[in-house]
Design a protein around this motif. Sequence first.
Motif, PDB file in Angstrom:
ATOM      1  N   PHE A  33       0.690  -1.416   0.107  1.00  0.00           N
ATOM      2  CA  PHE A  33       0.081  -0.249  -0.024  1.00  0.00           C
ATOM      3  C   PHE A  33       0.838   1.365  -0.034  1.00  0.00           C
ATOM      4  N   GLU A  34       2.041   1.185   0.653  1.00  0.00           N
ATOM      5  CA  GLU A  34       2.958   2.463   0.693  1.00  0.00           C
ATOM      6  C   GLU A  34       3.449   2.489  -0.821  1.00  0.00           C
ATOM      7  N   ASP A  35       4.024   1.316  -1.403  1.00  0.00           N
ATOM      8  CA  ASP A  35       4.397   1.529  -2.651  1.00  0.00           C
ATOM      9  C   ASP A  35       3.393   2.319  -3.622  1.00  0.00           C
ATOM     10  N   MET A  36       2.177   1.569  -3.435  1.00  0.00           N
ATOM     11  CA  MET A  36       1.067   2.162  -4.224  1.00  0.00           C
ATOM     12  C   MET A  36       0.861   3.740  -4.140  1.00  0.00           C
ATOM     13  N   LYS A  37       0.907   4.019  -2.773  1.00  0.00           N
ATOM     14  CA  LYS A  37       0.635   5.551  -2.549  1.00  0.00           C
ATOM     15  C   LYS A  37       1.928   6.239  -3.254  1.00  0.00           C
ATOM     16  N   ASN A  38       3.152   5.911  -3.062  1.00  0.00           N
ATOM     17  CA  ASN A  38       4.179   6.419  -3.610  1.00  0.00           C
ATOM     18  C   ASN A  38       4.105   6.567  -5.193  1.00  0.00           C
ATOM     19  N   LYS A  39       3.794   5.480  -5.662  1.00  0.00           N
ATOM     20  CA  LYS A  39       3.514   5.454  -7.287  1.00  0.00           C
ATOM     21  C   LYS A  39       2.525   6.322  -7.870  1.00  0.00           C
ATOM     22  N   MET A  40       1.500   6.520  -6.972  1.00  0.00           N
ATOM     23  CA  MET A  40       0.489   7.292  -7.451  1.00  0.00           C
ATOM     24  C   MET A  40       0.844   8.516  -7.232  1.00  0.00           C
ATOM     25  N   MET A  41       1.524   9.269  -6.248  1.00  0.00           N
ATOM     26  CA  MET A  41       1.919  10.205  -5.936  1.00  0.00           C
ATOM     27  C   MET A  41       3.217  10.717  -7.023  1.00  0.00           C
ATOM     28  N   ALA A  42       3.918   9.892  -7.371  1.00  0.00           N
ATOM     29  CA  ALA A  42       4.947  10.209  -8.312  1.00  0.00           C
ATOM     30  C   ALA A  42       4.316  10.312  -9.771  1.00  0.00           C
ATOM     31  N   THR A  43       3.439   9.736 -10.036  1.00  0.00           N
ATOM     32  CA  THR A  43       2.674   9.737 -11.397  1.00  0.00           C
ATOM     33  C   THR A  43       2.041  11.033 -11.443  1.00  0.00           C
ATOM     34  N   ALA A  44       1.400  11.498 -10.324  1.00  0.00           N
ATOM     35  CA  ALA A  44       0.492  12.620 -10.321  1.00  0.00           C
ATOM     36  C   ALA A  44       1.830  14.031 -10.285  1.00  0.00           C
ATOM     37  N   GLN A  45       2.702  13.696  -9.666  1.00  0.00           N
ATOM     38  CA  GLN A  45       3.981  14.814 -10.069  1.00  0.00           C
ATOM     39  C   GLN A  45       4.537  15.031 -11.435  1.00  0.00           C
ATOM     40  N   GLY A  67      -7.616  15.082  -7.349  1.00  0.00           N
ATOM     41  CA  GLY A  67      -7.258  13.595  -7.282  1.00  0.00           C
ATOM     42  C   GLY A  67      -6.294  13.374  -5.677  1.00  0.00           C
ATOM     43  N   ARG A  68      -5.575  14.227  -5.588  1.00  0.00           N
ATOM     44  CA  ARG A  68      -4.807  14.065  -4.275  1.00  0.00           C
ATOM     45  C   ARG A  68      -5.817  14.304  -3.079  1.00  0.00           C
ATOM     46  N   SER A  69      -6.888  15.243  -3.102  1.00  0.00           N
ATOM     47  CA  SER A  69      -7.731  15.051  -2.166  1.00  0.00           C
ATOM     48  C   SER A  69      -8.666  14.103  -2.059  1.00  0.00           C
ATOM     49  N   GLN A  70      -8.736  13.300  -2.914  1.00  0.00           N
ATOM     50  CA  GLN A  70      -9.602  12.136  -3.158  1.00  0.00           C
ATOM     51  C   GLN A  70      -8.785  10.875  -2.457  1.00  0.00           C
ATOM     52  N   LEU A  71      -7.385  10.950  -2.945  1.00  0.00           N
ATOM     53  CA  LEU A  71      -6.477   9.812  -2.377  1.00  0.00           C
ATOM     54  C   LEU A  71      -6.057   9.913  -1.126  1.00  0.00           C
ATOM     55  N   GLU A  72      -6.045  11.144  -0.412  1.00  0.00           N
ATOM     56  CA  GLU A  72      -5.431  11.097   1.122  1.00  0.00           C
ATOM     57  C   GLU A  72      -6.528  10.290   1.994  1.00  0.00           C
ATOM     58  N   PRO A  73      -7.821  10.758   1.710  1.00  0.00           N
ATOM     59  CA  PRO A  73      -8.754  10.172   2.841  1.00  0.00           C
ATOM     60  C   PRO A  73      -8.690   8.622   2.352  1.00  0.00           C
ATOM     61  N   THR A  76      -5.816   7.392   4.272  1.00  0.00           N
ATOM     62  CA  THR A  76      -6.147   7.288   5.582  1.00  0.00           C
ATOM     63  C   THR A  76      -6.968   6.113   6.065  1.00  0.00           C
ATOM     64  N   LYS A  77      -7.863   5.833   5.183  1.00  0.00           N
ATOM     65  CA  LYS A  77      -8.953   4.758   5.606  1.00  0.00           C
ATOM     66  C   LYS A  77      -8.104   3.537   5.507  1.00  0.00           C
ATOM     67  N   ILE A  78      -7.245   3.461   4.514  1.00  0.00           N
ATOM     68  CA  ILE A  78      -6.613   1.898   4.608  1.00  0.00           C
ATOM     69  C   ILE A  78      -5.614   1.732   5.513  1.00  0.00           C
ATOM     70  N   GLN A  79      -5.002   2.771   5.869  1.00  0.00           N
ATOM     71  CA  GLN A  79      -4.169   2.598   7.116  1.00  0.00           C
ATOM     72  C   GLN A  79      -4.939   2.467   8.311  1.00  0.00           C
ATOM     73  N   GLU A  80      -6.177   3.081   8.574  1.00  0.00           N
ATOM     74  CA  GLU A  80      -6.945   2.754   9.859  1.00  0.00           C
ATOM     75  C   GLU A  80      -7.502   1.320   9.631  1.00  0.00           C
ATOM     76  N   GLN A  81      -7.647   0.754   8.415  1.00  0.00           N
ATOM     77  CA  GLN A  81      -8.168  -0.465   8.273  1.00  0.00           C
ATOM     78  C   GLN A  81      -7.104  -1.566   8.738  1.00  0.00           C
ATOM     79  N   LEU A  82      -5.689  -1.026   8.183  1.00  0.00           N
ATOM     80  CA  LEU A  82      -4.722  -2.056   8.610  1.00  0.00           C
ATOM     81  C   LEU A  82      -4.114  -2.061  10.222  1.00  0.00           C
TER      82      LEU A  82
END
Length: 131
Positions: A33-45, A67-73, A76-82
């Motif tokens: 999930f961390e890699d997925m988040k980083n890749k999405m952020m890198a692609t967005a950048q 997109g970022r405002s949609q991804l951040e929650p 957060t939700k994924i981290q809360e579930q983990l």
Amino acid sequence: MKYSLIAAFVVLALAQGSLAAEVTELEKMTNFFEDMKNKMMATAQELTDTLRNQELATQAQSFLEDGRSQLEPLATKIQEQLQPLAANVQEQISPLTANVQEQLRPLVEDFKAKMDDVIRILMEQAKAIAN
């Protein structure tokens, strides 16, 4: 004696490996999930950099911010579930770890006693050779 030492090492290695495998599953999920988040952020950048060079930079920037405002929650939700999953895994591993430690303690103590005997014998032989 050699066989008992080898058996002790094998038992220790297997116990360590089985505990590490369970912990690594949670780490793998977290890393995924961390890699997925980083890749999405890198692609967005990268997309942001490309679009800044074009006339549509203003529209693209608002799109990316949305997109970022949609991804951040979502992140957060994924981290809360983990977190409960991690706690659950920890609760399951703790008794297993304690059980393995209880089973290995006599083997380790026996191994230590045998190694102490071997060292004592070697020291006595070294003293005998020195004299």
